[in-house]
Design an enzyme around this catalytic site. Structure first.
Site, PDB file in Angstrom:
ATOM      1  CG  ASP A 285       5.594  25.036  12.953  1.00  0.00           C
ATOM      2  OD1 ASP A 285       5.080  25.782  13.788  1.00  0.00           O
ATOM      3  OD2 ASP A 285       6.012  23.900  13.200  1.00  0.00           O
TER       4      ASP A 285
ATOM      5  CD  GLU B 200       6.021  29.001  15.441  1.00  0.00           C
ATOM      6  OE1 GLU B 200       5.651  28.938  16.625  1.00  0.00           O
ATOM      7  OE2 GLU B 200       6.898  28.255  14.971  1.00  0.00           O
TER       8      GLU B 200
END
Length: 566
Positions: free
Chosen positions: A244, A286
């Site tokens: 992330d 991401e």
């Protein structure tokens, strides 16, 4: 990447990041990896993710806990899913739906049906049991790990805030004022006024919410500790990680603090760790960036295995609204999407746990306005002042089954590994009740809560047993598409060849791999289209759909499609 290459990459990246540091701490860390490696499960299939269909879910919202998720593995298997992406499961105060991590080695207690007296090993054992059940069905499991920041409740931060002399102070980025990193853009515009938050007589830096302080990767201990967290979950049997917010990992004064060279060096270190322990462990980037920036994370074979293709998602919606193949074809052209190595992969999606993103880093102002006008049907769906739309796919298409099926036909047949979002397989709508509950709980009017919410399995199963219900029709269609895709490697690995047609509403392409040769024809418009090709291409396509002819010409009805084996 073999063991020797991984070791060399660990040393090279460490030296680049920390030129003045002794290598003693690195060599000690490599010794830890050597001791751990024999316990890491390995099925010997390093590029499994190229053939996967991924299903993302929140464990508690999907079916209460890991026991409930295990009970629904048959549902996912029937759908054709071969990889589960577990949205944040780690210990967290849940102010940002688990992306604010309090403990990287623990799963939240409420995700287990265990007594309050159960210890950490009891919970780990339950998680390993779930992994075994999934693996027996041929389903891989990956989960989210926030690499850029922690929760304010993390012990590191609690120590760090005690003062400049604390040994954990340097795990985060502190400054006496807010004058540093002035060029870093505000990611949560409209929700956070600044990237700096005052704590005591100093400020700490954050790119996301003010309760998510950014880690300081200039401190080598931070890199090694985060790498140990990755290694720990690999030892438990996890098949990969969604990394992330990786573009923001490294910060430098005078830059926008995004996609910096040393960010890539940090990612290389993480990849070297996973390759050392088990080649083929998925590292999924991401990175909400333009393709030419995102591709830098997957083009060398030394960083991530795969990355999301963010720009393709809004262009698929635009294509249907505009009744034009051009948005998709242009986005996937080398003008916008650079070539990537054979070992790398794009991950594609229509909807996810966040908004339908319209950030200017990958859409134009014109496209943003057009998509917003055509799909933001309610004022409360607006996200970040026009930068996105918080709505599920059934809501975006006003529950038009033809358009829902058409959108999934595109995503499942275009290049890349597709990601399905929980509930979308039966047309789950926005959850207004859940949205209101979360505002009260978190104090944040975050419209992304609309696209979450719980699944009522008793109600759903009744609807799935009614063949004519909206839910059953969507599930049947999507299951057919996914399971058909799983029979052919051409969709995940093959080349694409665009076929032009005089009617721009007809999107046609061939997917080829080895001996497989499949033509996909999709009518993005509201009028039937007559194809020029003479002769029959068969009575039914790969999906079992009857193919319609008129005067020996193939008819592609409005908002419909064929997958044809040539």
């Amino acid at each position: 990447m073999n063991r020797q290459q991984s070791t060399q990459l660990l040393e090279r990246s460490f030296k680049e990041l920390y030129a003045n540091e002794s290598l003693e701490m690195l060599h000690s860390f490599i010794g830890e990896l050597e001791a751990l490696q024999p316990s890491i499960p390995n099925d010997g299939n390093p590029d499994w993710y190229k053939d996967a269909v991924v299903y993302s879910l929140y464990v508690d919202l999907f079916n209460k806990d890991f026991t409930g998720l295990t009970e629904k593995l048959d549902h996912l298997y029937e759908l054709g899913v071969s990889c589960l992406w577990l949205l944040p499961i780690l210990d967290s105060p849940m102010k940002d739906f688990g992306f604010d991590i309090k403990d990287y080695r623990k799963i939240r207690s409420e995700l287990f049906r265990l007594p309050d007296t159960a210890g950490d090993e009891d919970k780990q054992g339950k998680f390993r049991e779930f992994l075994q059940h999934a693996h027996k069905k041929g389903i891989k499991v990956i989960f989210d790990i926030a690499m850029n920041h922690t929760s304010m409740d993390h012990p590191w931060f609690q120590e760090s805030r005690k003062g400049p002399d604390n040994p954990y102070r340097d795990y985060y980025i502190w400054n006496k004022d807010t004058e540093k990193y002035k060029e870093a853009r505000l990611l949560f515009k409209g929700m956070c006024p600044s990237n700096w938050e005052k704590d005591g007589d100093c400020y700490f830096f954050h790119r996301f919410f003010e309760f998510q302080p950014d880690l300081n990767y200039r401190n080598p201990q931070v890199l090694l500790e985060m790498s140990r967290n990755v290694a720990f979950w690999m030892s438990q049997g996890v098949d990969g990680f969604r990394a992330d917010a990786i573009p923001y990992i490294w910060k430098e004064e005078g830059t926008n603090c995004e996609n910096l060279p040393k960010t890539h060096t940090v990612v290389q270190f993480f990849r070297a760790v996973t390759e050392f322990l088990r080649p083929g462990t998925l590292m999924l980037a991401e990175a909400c960036q333009k393709p030419q920036d995102v591709v830098d994370y997957i083009k060398t074979g030394t960083e991530c295995n795969a990355a999301y293709h963010f720009p393709l998602m809004p262009q698929m919606f635009k294509a249907i609204a505009a009744e034009s193949a051009e948005p998709v074809k242009k986005t996937l052209s080398t003008e916008v999407t650079p070539e990537i190595p054979a070992d790398s992969q794009w991950f594609t999606f229509l909807r996810c746990h966040d908004e339908l993103s319209l950030e200017l880093v990958y859409v134009s102002e014109e496209d943003r306005a057009y998509i917003h006008k055509n799909y933001c049907h309610q004022p409360e769906w607006d996200f970040r002042v026009g930068e996105g739309i918080s709505a599920r796919i059934s809501e975006l298409f006003k529950k038009d089954i033809r358009k829902i099926k058409l959108a999934y036909s595109m995503m499942l047949s275009l290049p890349g590994t597709p990601v399905l979002y929980y509930g979308d397989e039966f047309g789950k709508g926005n959850d207004d009740t859940y949205y209101r509950e979360q505002i009260k709980l978190t104090g944040k009017d975050d419209t992304r809560f609309l696209v979450r919410g719980k699944v009522d399995w008793e109600e759903l199963e009744n609807k799935l047993n009614e063949p004519n219900s909206f839910e059953a029709q969507v599930f049947s269609a999507l299951s057919n598409l996914v399971n058909t895709r799983q029979k052919f490697k051409a969709f995940g690995r093959g080349k694409i060849e665009w076929i032009d047609h005089k009617n721009d509403a007809l999107l046609i392409y061939k997917r080829t791999f080895d001996e497989e040769n499949i033509m996909v024809m999709q009518n993005l418009g509201k009028e039937d289209i007559i194809c020029d090709s003479e002769g029959s291409l068969g009575d039914h396509d790969l999906l079992g759909q009857e193919m319609i002819y008129k005067n020996n010409h193939l008819i592609v009805p409005a908002y419909s499609f064929y997958w044809i084996q040539l």
